[in-house]
Scaffold this motif. Structure first.
Motif, PDB file in Angstrom:
ATOM      1  N   GLY A  40     -14.811   5.112 -10.053  1.00 54.29           N
ATOM      2  CA  GLY A  40     -15.392   6.159 -10.887  1.00 54.29           C
ATOM      3  C   GLY A  40     -16.797   6.524 -10.477  1.00 54.29           C
ATOM      4  O   GLY A  40     -17.206   7.687 -10.580  1.00 54.29           O
ATOM      5  N   VAL A  41     -17.560   5.537 -10.016  1.00 54.09           N
ATOM      6  CA  VAL A  41     -18.921   5.810  -9.556  1.00 54.09           C
ATOM      7  C   VAL A  41     -18.852   6.623  -8.265  1.00 54.09           C
ATOM      8  O   VAL A  41     -19.603   7.583  -8.075  1.00 54.09           O
ATOM      9  CB  VAL A  41     -19.718   4.506  -9.344  1.00 54.09           C
ATOM     10  CG1 VAL A  41     -21.102   4.794  -8.784  1.00 54.09           C
ATOM     11  CG2 VAL A  41     -19.820   3.745 -10.668  1.00 54.09           C
ATOM     12  N   ASP A  42     -17.943   6.237  -7.353  1.00 51.87           N
ATOM     13  CA  ASP A  42     -17.673   7.073  -6.190  1.00 51.87           C
ATOM     14  C   ASP A  42     -16.336   7.786  -6.404  1.00 51.87           C
ATOM     15  O   ASP A  42     -15.723   7.680  -7.464  1.00 51.87           O
ATOM     16  CB  ASP A  42     -17.702   6.264  -4.892  1.00 51.87           C
ATOM     17  CG  ASP A  42     -16.632   5.177  -4.835  1.00 51.87           C
ATOM     18  OD1 ASP A  42     -15.530   5.385  -5.393  1.00 51.87           O
ATOM     19  OD2 ASP A  42     -16.884   4.121  -4.231  1.00 51.87           O
ATOM     20  N   THR A  43     -15.877   8.491  -5.412  1.00 48.97           N
ATOM     21  CA  THR A  43     -14.665   9.291  -5.581  1.00 48.97           C
ATOM     22  C   THR A  43     -13.481   8.783  -4.762  1.00 48.97           C
ATOM     23  O   THR A  43     -12.468   9.468  -4.661  1.00 48.97           O
ATOM     24  CB  THR A  43     -14.935  10.757  -5.179  1.00 48.97           C
ATOM     25  OG1 THR A  43     -15.344  10.804  -3.806  1.00 48.97           O
ATOM     26  CG2 THR A  43     -16.010  11.373  -6.051  1.00 48.97           C
ATOM     27  N   TYR A  44     -13.601   7.571  -4.197  1.00 46.28           N
ATOM     28  CA  TYR A  44     -12.504   7.111  -3.343  1.00 46.28           C
ATOM     29  C   TYR A  44     -12.058   5.675  -3.598  1.00 46.28           C
ATOM     30  O   TYR A  44     -11.132   5.202  -2.954  1.00 46.28           O
ATOM     31  CB  TYR A  44     -12.854   7.289  -1.862  1.00 46.28           C
ATOM     32  CG  TYR A  44     -14.185   6.723  -1.426  1.00 46.28           C
ATOM     33  CD1 TYR A  44     -14.276   5.428  -0.946  1.00 46.28           C
ATOM     34  CD2 TYR A  44     -15.348   7.484  -1.491  1.00 46.28           C
ATOM     35  CE1 TYR A  44     -15.494   4.909  -0.539  1.00 46.28           C
ATOM     36  CE2 TYR A  44     -16.566   6.980  -1.086  1.00 46.28           C
ATOM     37  CZ  TYR A  44     -16.636   5.687  -0.610  1.00 46.28           C
ATOM     38  OH  TYR A  44     -17.845   5.155  -0.211  1.00 46.28           O
ATOM     39  N   HIS A  45     -12.694   4.961  -4.540  1.00 50.27           N
ATOM     40  CA  HIS A  45     -12.164   3.662  -4.950  1.00 50.27           C
ATOM     41  C   HIS A  45     -11.250   3.844  -6.171  1.00 50.27           C
ATOM     42  O   HIS A  45     -11.524   4.691  -7.020  1.00 50.27           O
ATOM     43  CB  HIS A  45     -13.292   2.690  -5.318  1.00 50.27           C
ATOM     44  CG  HIS A  45     -13.962   2.077  -4.137  1.00 50.27           C
ATOM     45  ND1 HIS A  45     -15.176   2.505  -3.658  1.00 50.27           N
ATOM     46  CD2 HIS A  45     -13.586   1.054  -3.320  1.00 50.27           C
ATOM     47  CE1 HIS A  45     -15.528   1.781  -2.609  1.00 50.27           C
ATOM     48  NE2 HIS A  45     -14.574   0.895  -2.383  1.00 50.27           N
ATOM     49  N   HIS A  46     -10.196   3.030  -6.229  1.00 47.96           N
ATOM     50  CA  HIS A  46      -9.285   3.070  -7.373  1.00 47.96           C
ATOM     51  C   HIS A  46      -8.884   1.654  -7.757  1.00 47.96           C
ATOM     52  O   HIS A  46      -8.997   0.719  -6.956  1.00 47.96           O
ATOM     53  CB  HIS A  46      -8.025   3.875  -7.043  1.00 47.96           C
ATOM     54  CG  HIS A  46      -8.293   5.307  -6.705  1.00 47.96           C
ATOM     55  ND1 HIS A  46      -8.768   6.209  -7.624  1.00 47.96           N
ATOM     56  CD2 HIS A  46      -8.170   5.996  -5.540  1.00 47.96           C
ATOM     57  CE1 HIS A  46      -8.934   7.381  -7.048  1.00 47.96           C
ATOM     58  NE2 HIS A  46      -8.586   7.275  -5.780  1.00 47.96           N
ATOM     59  N   THR A  47      -8.421   1.512  -8.988  1.00 47.05           N
ATOM     60  CA  THR A  47      -7.826   0.246  -9.394  1.00 47.05           C
ATOM     61  C   THR A  47      -6.355   0.260  -8.984  1.00 47.05           C
ATOM     62  O   THR A  47      -5.945  -0.404  -8.054  1.00 47.05           O
ATOM     63  CB  THR A  47      -7.979   0.029 -10.907  1.00 47.05           C
ATOM     64  OG1 THR A  47      -7.542   1.189 -11.622  1.00 47.05           O
ATOM     65  CG2 THR A  47      -9.411  -0.277 -11.270  1.00 47.05           C
ATOM     66  N   MET A  48      -5.562   1.106  -9.654  1.00 45.28           N
ATOM     67  CA  MET A  48      -4.150   1.243  -9.297  1.00 45.28           C
ATOM     68  C   MET A  48      -3.987   2.373  -8.274  1.00 45.28           C
ATOM     69  O   MET A  48      -4.608   3.427  -8.401  1.00 45.28           O
ATOM     70  CB  MET A  48      -3.327   1.540 -10.555  1.00 45.28           C
ATOM     71  CG  MET A  48      -1.840   1.734 -10.300  1.00 45.28           C
ATOM     72  SD  MET A  48      -1.415   3.469 -10.173  1.00 45.28           S
ATOM     73  CE  MET A  48       0.306   3.358  -9.688  1.00 45.28           C
ATOM     74  N   PHE A  49      -3.195   2.136  -7.234  1.00 48.62           N
ATOM     75  CA  PHE A  49      -2.911   3.170  -6.246  1.00 48.62           C
ATOM     76  C   PHE A  49      -1.503   2.964  -5.710  1.00 48.62           C
ATOM     77  O   PHE A  49      -0.895   1.905  -5.911  1.00 48.62           O
ATOM     78  CB  PHE A  49      -3.931   3.149  -5.105  1.00 48.62           C
ATOM     79  CG  PHE A  49      -3.956   1.858  -4.326  1.00 48.62           C
ATOM     80  CD1 PHE A  49      -3.234   1.731  -3.159  1.00 48.62           C
ATOM     81  CD2 PHE A  49      -4.702   0.780  -4.771  1.00 48.62           C
ATOM     82  CE1 PHE A  49      -3.246   0.536  -2.434  1.00 48.62           C
ATOM     83  CE2 PHE A  49      -4.730  -0.416  -4.065  1.00 48.62           C
ATOM     84  CZ  PHE A  49      -3.996  -0.539  -2.894  1.00 48.62           C
ATOM     85  N   GLU A  50      -0.992   3.974  -5.045  1.00 48.85           N
ATOM     86  CA  GLU A  50       0.328   3.882  -4.419  1.00 48.85           C
ATOM     87  C   GLU A  50       0.175   3.674  -2.917  1.00 48.85           C
ATOM     88  O   GLU A  50      -0.662   4.315  -2.280  1.00 48.85           O
ATOM     89  CB  GLU A  50       1.139   5.158  -4.654  1.00 48.85           C
ATOM     90  CG  GLU A  50       1.621   5.356  -6.065  1.00 48.85           C
ATOM     91  CD  GLU A  50       2.478   6.616  -6.174  1.00 48.85           C
ATOM     92  OE1 GLU A  50       3.521   6.697  -5.482  1.00 48.85           O
ATOM     93  OE2 GLU A  50       2.096   7.511  -6.940  1.00 48.85           O
ATOM     94  N   MET A  51       1.013   2.809  -2.387  1.00 50.97           N
ATOM     95  CA  MET A  51       1.031   2.570  -0.952  1.00 50.97           C
ATOM     96  C   MET A  51       2.394   2.999  -0.404  1.00 50.97           C
ATOM     97  O   MET A  51       3.419   2.386  -0.720  1.00 50.97           O
ATOM     98  CB  MET A  51       0.795   1.088  -0.652  1.00 50.97           C
ATOM     99  CG  MET A  51       0.614   0.780   0.818  1.00 50.97           C
ATOM    100  SD  MET A  51      -0.990   1.335   1.445  1.00 50.97           S
ATOM    101  CE  MET A  51      -2.057  -0.009   0.913  1.00 50.97           C
ATOM    102  N   LEU A  52       2.394   4.078   0.364  1.00 50.10           N
ATOM    103  CA  LEU A  52       3.614   4.516   1.026  1.00 50.10           C
ATOM    104  C   LEU A  52       3.847   3.624   2.234  1.00 50.10           C
ATOM    105  O   LEU A  52       2.934   3.420   3.040  1.00 50.10           O
ATOM    106  CB  LEU A  52       3.491   5.976   1.480  1.00 50.10           C
ATOM    107  CG  LEU A  52       3.200   7.022   0.394  1.00 50.10           C
ATOM    108  CD1 LEU A  52       2.915   8.377   1.039  1.00 50.10           C
ATOM    109  CD2 LEU A  52       4.357   7.123  -0.581  1.00 50.10           C
TER     110      LEU A  52
END
Length: 440
Positions: free
Chosen positions: A80-92
């Motif tokens: 949230g502080v930056d725009t490219y870290h996430h907690t949940m994400f999808e890995m194709l």
């Protein structure tokens, strides 16, 4: 291309290459003491790489739900502080268990990106393992030679062991990897600075989107490497990053993976995204965190005071606190976003639909409980901060922070976060002393 179409296109492509498309495994891990959550696409296939069991299929493709907020992979305070870290994400991912290897993995990845997704070849760079003399590992010239068939040699970059040799852990299957990076900067920026110099340099617009891992060694207990009896392929592509590239935006949060949630947050709170930095951070935190918490609950992990349950509670409480402080939301509202999330992702992940009522009720109950503690705790913490500043000091007394934690249920990590935002510190040793006394 919409995100749902991006995901389906990936799966359909590998189905055409004789891969069995399988559903994502649950994000919550119940039978592995080394992990609480799936944090990489390969986790559900760990037993195949270790040779404990044989896969029913030699080729698999999927989109795996992952969560990275604890242990080695912990970026929570950056989310949230930056725009490219996430907690949940999808890995194709596409996987080969003793079937194809480097040649096919490289050719198909290039075909998908440049011919199917039609990503400009001049925006792409690839890396290969440069070798490591300390381990007697040679440069991956095999991967280099395959890449030469598709991309100019000055766009094939050497990578060190840290970036281009993937290991499951201190022991187990491992091998060199080949990353694919994309440069989405403007033409002017590209003319000023060569993209090759920004690969693996943490530039937000020159990012890795896909990692092709070639499993060919087994790391032994004594640290030595032995050849595996079979060679495997393990790839992982960041779905949210791919959507950013395909949709021509500069942030994952500007893709339609997140914009429906952001629009709903704007509607509920009356705060517009893109107006102020603090409000934008709060909106990104909430949009990200409601995904992580909802998927975790759907997969069987409820918020609690220990273990994996505390990780989920901590994520949700961080979202509640940002809404409380920066969006002026004193009543539960995050649970209302579950309907939007279910509509958006329920077709790809049916558990969001089947468990929707449970998710709604759990989040609402957690919000109600924490908002009461938050209201009381913030008033007391503000008083402590004012008193400390009046005494010309910068460190909050640990005993007082413990009282806030013990009596009012105010999380100590939240206290530390608020203090950091105000340029103050927490007397951690002073906090630990009464905490240890209580435990003993």
């Amino acid at each position: 291309m919409k995100s749902q179409q991006i995901r389906q296109t990936f799966l359909d492509f590998y189905k055409s290459k004789q891969h069995e498309v399988v559903a994502s495994a649950p994000m919550v891990i119940k039978n592995d003491p080394t992990l609480m959550f799936v944090n990489a696409g390969m986790n559900p296939f760990k037993e195949y790489f270790l040779g404990i069991n044989d896969s029913k299929y030699s080729r698999i493709a999927d989109s795996q739900k992952c969560l990275r907020v604890s242990g080695k992979h912990n970026d929570l305070e950056e989310v949230g502080v930056d725009t490219y870290h996430h907690t949940m994400f999808e890995m194709l991912g596409n996987w080969s268990f003793g079937d194809y290897f480097k040649k096919e993995a490289i050719a198909w990845a290039w075909e998908l990106l440049t011919e199917v997704f039609k990503i400009d070849k001049d925006c792409l760079y690839v890396t290969i393992f440069e070798g490591d003399t300390s381990e007697n590992l040679e440069r991956d010239t095999e991967a280099y030679d395959y890449w030469k068939e598709f991309i100019a040699e000055d766009r094939i970059l050497n990578g060190n062991k840290k970036d281009n040799f993937w290991e499951m852990g201190d022991q187990g299957p491992c091998g060199p990897c080949s990353e694919i990076h994309v440069d989405i900067r403007t033409a002017e920026e590209k003319a000023a600075v060569d993209g090759a110099s920004l690969v693996n340099a943490d530039h937000p617009q020159v990012v890795e989107i896909w990692n092709l891992v070639f499993m060919q060694y087994n790391r032994m207990a004594d640290g030595s490497l032995k050849n595996l009896p079979a060679q495997h392929v393990d790839t992982g592509m960041g779905f949210e990053r791919l959507a950013m590239v395909m949709q021509g935006v500069q942030s994952n949060y500007d893709t339609d993976v997140f914009t429906p949630l952001i629009r709903e947050i704007e509607t509920i709170t009356g705060h517009a995204y893109g107006k102020t930095e603090q409000e934008d951070i709060a909106i990104r935190v909430i949009a990200d965190h409601v995904r992580a918490v909802s998927f975790s609950i759907a997969d069987g992990q409820l918020p609690s005071n220990n273990g994996a349950g505390y990780v989920i509670r901590r994520i949700l409480r961080r979202a509640i606190r940002y809404g409380f402080t920066y969006l002026n939301k004193k009543e539960p509202f995050i649970y209302m976003l579950v309907n939007t999330l279910s509509k958006q992702m329920g077709d790809a992940f049916p558990e969001l639909k089947s468990q929707k009522n449970l998710i709604l009720n759990v989040i609402k109950e957690e919000e109600q409980s924490f908002l009461r503690a938050l209201d009381q705790g913030l008033v007391l913490l503000d008083s402590m901060i004012m008193a400390t500043k009046s005494a010309s000091q910068n460190i909050i007394d640990g005993n007082k922070a413990f009282e806030l934690y013990d009596t009012y249920g105010f999380p100590i990590d939240l206290t530390a976060l608020i203090l950091r935002e105000k340029g103050m510190e927490l007397d951690e040793a002073g906090f630990e002393q009464p905490l240890l006394s209580q435990i003993q």
